[in-house]
Design a protein around this motif. Structure first.
Motif, PDB file in Angstrom:
ATOM      1  N   SER A  41       0.890  -1.426  -0.054  1.00 61.20           N
ATOM      2  CA  SER A  41       0.020   0.074  -0.107  1.00 61.20           C
ATOM      3  C   SER A  41       0.877   1.200  -0.159  1.00 61.20           C
ATOM      4  O   SER A  41       1.932   1.207   0.542  1.00 61.20           O
TER       5      SER A  41
ATOM      6  N   VAL B 115      -0.426   3.918   1.257  1.00 63.72           N
ATOM      7  CA  VAL B 115      -1.041   4.539   2.606  1.00 63.72           C
ATOM      8  C   VAL B 115      -0.159   4.020   3.871  1.00 63.72           C
ATOM      9  O   VAL B 115       0.100   2.790   3.972  1.00 63.72           O
TER      10      VAL B 115
ATOM     11  N   GLU C   6      -8.962  -2.287   0.510  1.00 62.99           N
ATOM     12  CA  GLU C   6      -9.257  -1.475  -0.678  1.00 62.99           C
ATOM     13  C   GLU C   6      -7.990  -0.530  -0.744  1.00 62.99           C
ATOM     14  O   GLU C   6      -8.032   0.179  -1.754  1.00 62.99           O
ATOM     15  N   ARG C   7      -7.344  -0.344   0.351  1.00 63.60           N
ATOM     16  CA  ARG C   7      -6.073   0.479   0.317  1.00 63.60           C
ATOM     17  C   ARG C   7      -4.923  -0.050  -0.095  1.00 63.60           C
ATOM     18  O   ARG C   7      -3.746   0.390  -0.173  1.00 63.60           O
ATOM     19  N   TYR C   8      -5.025  -1.409  -0.470  1.00 60.93           N
ATOM     20  CA  TYR C   8      -3.714  -1.902  -0.842  1.00 60.93           C
ATOM     21  C   TYR C   8      -3.890  -2.112  -2.597  1.00 60.93           C
ATOM     22  O   TYR C   8      -4.968  -2.548  -2.822  1.00 60.93           O
TER      23      TYR C   8
ATOM     24  N   PRO D 204      -2.511   0.810   6.584  1.00 59.67           N
ATOM     25  CA  PRO D 204      -3.810   0.897   6.387  1.00 59.67           C
ATOM     26  C   PRO D 204      -4.251  -0.804   6.934  1.00 59.67           C
ATOM     27  O   PRO D 204      -3.383  -1.425   6.688  1.00 59.67           O
TER      28      PRO D 204
END
Length: 123
Positions: free
Chosen positions: A99, A101, A108-110, A104
């Motif tokens: 990711s 981010v 969904e954020r990977y 996380p």
């Protein structure tokens, strides 16, 4: 941008240990947060652990805290998941992911995923 390949899964008895590895290819590995997820049949993908770009920060799901340890070796482009005191409920396909981010916990954020490795824990 990053290709991930998991390995190290297998069949173990309850109370046993496994170490999963996630080898990465590409030149941006060290700039990504790395995470581990698992998915059992009929269940949603579950967050397990994440590690920061430098490896200095980690975060674990309550279900594995104290039993699993995530680590990374950027020189080898590899992330590990040491799993101790395995129980039958840990049986799942385990996926590593990357990711952009900070730590996380939602899939969904990977953006990059491996193909998964099966972990089966017998009673």
């Amino acid at each position: 941008q990053v290709q991930l390949v998991e390995s190290g899964g297998g069949l173990v008895q309850a109370g046993g240990s496994l170490r999963l590895s996630c080898a990465a290819s590409g030149r941006t590995f060290s700039s990504y947060t790395r995470g581990w997820f698992r998915q059992a049949p009929g269940k949603e993908r579950e967050f397990i652990a994440a590690i920061s770009w430098s490896g200095s920060s980690t975060y674990y799901a309550d279900s594995v805290k104290g039993r699993f340890t995530i680590s990374r070796d950027n020189a080898k482009n590899t992330v590990y998941l040491q799993m101790n005191s395995l129980q039958p409920e840990d049986t799942a396909v385990y996926y590593c992911a990357a990711s952009r981010v900070v730590l996380p916990t939602t899939p969904e954020r990977y953006v990059d995923w491996g193909q998964g490795t099966q972990v089966t824990v017998s009673s």
